[in-house]
Motif scaffolding. Structure first.
Motif, mmCIF file in Angstrom:
data_model
loop_
_atom_site.group_PDB
_atom_site.id
_atom_site.type_symbol
_atom_site.label_atom_id
_atom_site.label_comp_id
_atom_site.label_asym_id
_atom_site.label_seq_id
_atom_site.Cartn_x
_atom_site.Cartn_y
_atom_site.Cartn_z
ATOM 1 N N VAL A 70 0.856 -1.190 0.000
ATOM 2 C CA VAL A 70 0.000 0.000 0.000
ATOM 3 C C VAL A 70 0.891 1.238 0.000
ATOM 4 C CG1 VAL A 70 -1.810 1.261 1.218
ATOM 5 C CG2 VAL A 70 -1.768 -1.245 1.310
ATOM 6 N N GLU A 71 0.655 2.117 -0.952
ATOM 7 C CA GLU A 71 1.431 3.342 -1.061
ATOM 8 C C GLU A 71 0.526 4.543 -0.811
ATOM 9 O OE1 GLU A 71 5.298 1.745 -2.569
ATOM 10 O OE2 GLU A 71 4.646 3.551 -1.528
ATOM 11 N N GLN A 72 1.028 5.483 -0.005
ATOM 12 C CA GLN A 72 0.246 6.674 0.319
ATOM 13 C C GLN A 72 1.204 7.837 0.502
ATOM 14 O OE1 GLN A 72 -2.164 6.270 3.895
ATOM 15 N NE2 GLN A 72 -3.363 8.099 3.411
ATOM 16 N N ASP A 73 0.916 8.956 -0.127
ATOM 17 C CA ASP A 73 1.748 10.148 -0.003
ATOM 18 C C ASP A 73 1.611 10.708 1.416
ATOM 19 O OD1 ASP A 73 2.262 13.061 -2.111
ATOM 20 O OD2 ASP A 73 2.873 12.704 -0.046
ATOM 21 N N PRO A 74 2.728 10.866 2.138
ATOM 22 C CA PRO A 74 2.635 11.300 3.539
ATOM 23 C C PRO A 74 2.296 12.768 3.741
ATOM 24 C CG PRO A 74 4.929 11.060 2.890
ATOM 25 C CD PRO A 74 4.099 10.556 1.733
ATOM 26 N N GLY A 75 2.345 13.572 2.664
ATOM 27 C CA GLY A 75 2.074 14.999 2.802
ATOM 28 C C GLY A 75 3.234 15.703 3.494
ATOM 29 N N PRO A 76 3.018 16.783 4.238
ATOM 30 C CA PRO A 76 1.698 17.259 4.651
ATOM 31 C C PRO A 76 0.946 17.981 3.549
ATOM 32 C CG PRO A 76 3.391 18.712 5.493
ATOM 33 C CD PRO A 76 4.112 17.592 4.809
ATOM 34 N N LEU A 77 -0.382 17.990 3.683
ATOM 35 C CA LEU A 77 -1.264 18.654 2.757
ATOM 36 C C LEU A 77 -1.985 19.758 3.516
ATOM 37 C CD1 LEU A 77 -2.659 18.642 -0.038
ATOM 38 C CD2 LEU A 77 -4.295 16.997 0.894
ATOM 39 N N SER A 78 -1.824 20.992 3.049
ATOM 40 C CA SER A 78 -2.455 22.141 3.702
ATOM 41 C C SER A 78 -3.454 22.768 2.749
ATOM 42 C CB SER A 78 -1.408 23.178 4.117
ATOM 43 O OG SER A 78 -0.525 22.637 5.076
ATOM 44 N N VAL A 79 -4.692 22.916 3.204
ATOM 45 C CA VAL A 79 -5.736 23.505 2.362
ATOM 46 C C VAL A 79 -6.538 24.500 3.197
ATOM 47 C CG1 VAL A 79 -5.906 21.472 0.895
ATOM 48 C CG2 VAL A 79 -7.425 21.713 2.858
ATOM 49 N N PRO A 80 -7.148 25.512 2.567
ATOM 50 C CA PRO A 80 -7.976 26.463 3.326
ATOM 51 C C PRO A 80 -9.307 25.851 3.715
ATOM 52 C CG PRO A 80 -8.014 27.002 1.003
ATOM 53 C CD PRO A 80 -7.041 25.881 1.155
ATOM 54 N N GLU A 81 -9.850 26.335 4.814
ATOM 55 C CA GLU A 81 -11.159 25.887 5.285
ATOM 56 C C GLU A 81 -12.202 26.036 4.177
ATOM 57 O OE1 GLU A 81 -12.319 27.951 8.788
ATOM 58 O OE2 GLU A 81 -14.275 26.973 8.953
ATOM 59 N N GLY A 82 -13.040 25.008 4.036
ATOM 60 C CA GLY A 82 -14.095 25.033 3.035
ATOM 61 C C GLY A 82 -13.708 24.372 1.719
ATOM 62 N N ILE A 87 -12.322 21.446 -0.948
ATOM 63 C CA ILE A 87 -12.496 19.996 -1.117
ATOM 64 C C ILE A 87 -11.116 19.357 -1.049
ATOM 65 C CG2 ILE A 87 -13.194 18.147 -2.677
ATOM 66 C CD1 ILE A 87 -15.277 20.080 -3.850
ATOM 67 N N VAL A 88 -11.020 18.330 -0.236
ATOM 68 C CA VAL A 88 -9.754 17.625 -0.049
ATOM 69 C C VAL A 88 -9.823 16.278 -0.757
ATOM 70 C CG1 VAL A 88 -8.199 16.578 1.637
ATOM 71 C CG2 VAL A 88 -9.365 18.744 2.179
ATOM 72 N N SER A 89 -8.752 15.922 -1.422
ATOM 73 C CA SER A 89 -8.653 14.625 -2.086
ATOM 74 C C SER A 89 -7.430 13.883 -1.557
ATOM 75 C CB SER A 89 -8.523 14.822 -3.595
ATOM 76 O OG SER A 89 -8.257 13.583 -4.235
ATOM 77 N N LEU A 90 -7.669 12.709 -0.992
ATOM 78 C CA LEU A 90 -6.595 11.868 -0.457
ATOM 79 C C LEU A 90 -6.607 10.554 -1.227
ATOM 80 C CD1 LEU A 90 -7.462 12.499 3.289
ATOM 81 C CD2 LEU A 90 -5.610 13.579 2.010
ATOM 82 N N ASN A 91 -5.426 9.997 -1.493
ATOM 83 C CA ASN A 91 -5.358 8.837 -2.379
ATOM 84 C C ASN A 91 -4.375 7.789 -1.876
ATOM 85 O OD1 ASN A 91 -6.873 10.377 -4.559
ATOM 86 N ND2 ASN A 91 -5.043 11.638 -4.341
ATOM 87 N N CYS A 92 -4.622 6.560 -2.330
ATOM 88 C CA CYS A 92 -3.696 5.458 -2.089
ATOM 89 C C CYS A 92 -3.675 4.572 -3.319
ATOM 90 C CB CYS A 92 -4.116 4.616 -0.884
ATOM 91 S SG CYS A 92 -3.858 5.421 0.705
ATOM 92 N N THR A 93 -2.534 3.937 -3.554
ATOM 93 C CA THR A 93 -2.455 2.892 -4.557
ATOM 94 C C THR A 93 -2.029 1.607 -3.863
ATOM 95 O OG1 THR A 93 -0.156 3.451 -5.066
ATOM 96 C CG2 THR A 93 -1.864 4.495 -6.406
ATOM 97 N N TYR A 94 -2.309 0.497 -4.504
ATOM 98 C CA TYR A 94 -1.952 -0.779 -3.897
ATOM 99 C C TYR A 94 -1.557 -1.769 -4.969
ATOM 100 C CZ TYR A 94 -6.727 -2.198 -5.192
ATOM 101 O OH TYR A 94 -7.889 -2.476 -5.878
ATOM 102 N N SER A 95 -0.902 -2.849 -4.534
ATOM 103 C CA SER A 95 -0.397 -3.814 -5.510
ATOM 104 C C SER A 95 -1.085 -5.176 -5.412
ATOM 105 C CB SER A 95 1.117 -3.999 -5.310
ATOM 106 O OG SER A 95 1.407 -4.429 -3.993
ATOM 107 N N ASN A 96 -1.708 -5.464 -4.278
ATOM 108 C CA ASN A 96 -2.297 -6.784 -4.060
ATOM 109 C C ASN A 96 -3.731 -6.821 -4.590
ATOM 110 O OD1 ASN A 96 -3.250 -9.221 -3.119
ATOM 111 N ND2 ASN A 96 -2.498 -8.956 -1.038
ATOM 112 N N SER A 97 -3.929 -7.517 -5.693
ATOM 113 C CA SER A 97 -5.260 -7.552 -6.306
ATOM 114 C C SER A 97 -6.267 -8.352 -5.473
ATOM 115 C CB SER A 97 -5.168 -8.139 -7.722
ATOM 116 O OG SER A 97 -4.593 -9.426 -7.681
ATOM 117 N N ALA A 98 -5.791 -9.043 -4.447
ATOM 118 C CA ALA A 98 -6.698 -9.827 -3.594
ATOM 119 C C ALA A 98 -7.427 -8.961 -2.566
ATOM 120 C CB ALA A 98 -5.926 -10.930 -2.875
#
Lengths: 109, 116
Positions: A4-16, A18-29
């Protein structure tokens, strides 16, 4: 390659925003896809989970799973300062639950 | 409070000493998990129990680590001959297994280990 891969950030956005968080993975099971939220010095807590592909909505949160691309997303609408935390994606193919590294999110007032 | 409790919350020890952590899960939960988390990383799976049976142990776990869950209630995680690389937060979680879905994990606040 980690399962499982996930960007650690940090991610800073203004109040209000829309935030988008993502992960990719390799195990098709992997069949269950989860998002946990972790505040500083606390254990993670489950936000929502999805089985297989598709979308799931819960209030301001929407989880998406695209198994063909091995890609999952969490969207947060109308983000609030109280949403500032680390967001962990997690996946399971059976009883073992594998976590991503987590993305640190800061919502700026 | 009926959540997952862990003890001690913080343990400082010298390299080479043994340490033991205890986890008391939510009473009706049949599954208990141990994870390790270091700064900036997600929880790393160590082992899990269904009732008193230890069903899986991570290959990353050396022989210095052992976990038990006698009578399917509380669990202990022991680390023998601690090394500085063992410094981490040790998280315990419990869940109620529901068919295929492993169930929502309820985490404790963790036991932080510092090895000097």
């Amino acid at each position: 390659q980690k399962e499982v891969e996930q960007d650690p950030g940090p991610l800073s956005v203004p109040e209000g925003a829309i935030v988008s968080l993502n992960c990719t993975y390799s195990n098709s099971a992997f069949q269950y896809f989860m998002w946990y939220r972790q505040y500083s010095r606390k254990g993670p807590e489950l936000l929502m989970y999805t089985y297989s592909s598709g979308n799931k909505e819960d209030g301001r949160f929407t989880a998406q799973v695209d198994k063909s691309s091995k890609y999952i997303s969490l969207f947060i609408r109308d983000s609030q300062p109280s949403d500032s935390a680390t967001y962990l994606c997690a996946m399971s193919a059976g009883d073992k639950i594998i976590f991503g590294k987590g993305t640190r999110l800061h919502i700026l007032p | 409070d009926t959540g997952v409790s862990q003890d001690p919350r913080h343990k400082i020890t010298k390299r080479g000493q043994n340490v033991t952590f205890r986890c008391d899960p939510i009473s009706e939960h049949n599954r208990l998990y141990w994870y390790r988390q270091t700064l900036g990383q997600g929880p790393e799976f160590l082992t899990y129990f269904q009732n008193e049976a230890q069903l899986e142990k991570s290959r990353l776990l050396s022989d210095r680590f052992s976990a038990e869950r006698p009578k399917g209630s509380f669990s202990t995680l022991e680390i023998q001959r601690t090394e500085q690389g063992d410094s981490a937060m040790y998280l315990c979680a419990s869940s109620l297994e529901m068919g295929i879905f492993p169930g929502e994990l309820f985490f404790g606040e963790g036991s932080r280990l510092t090895v000097l």
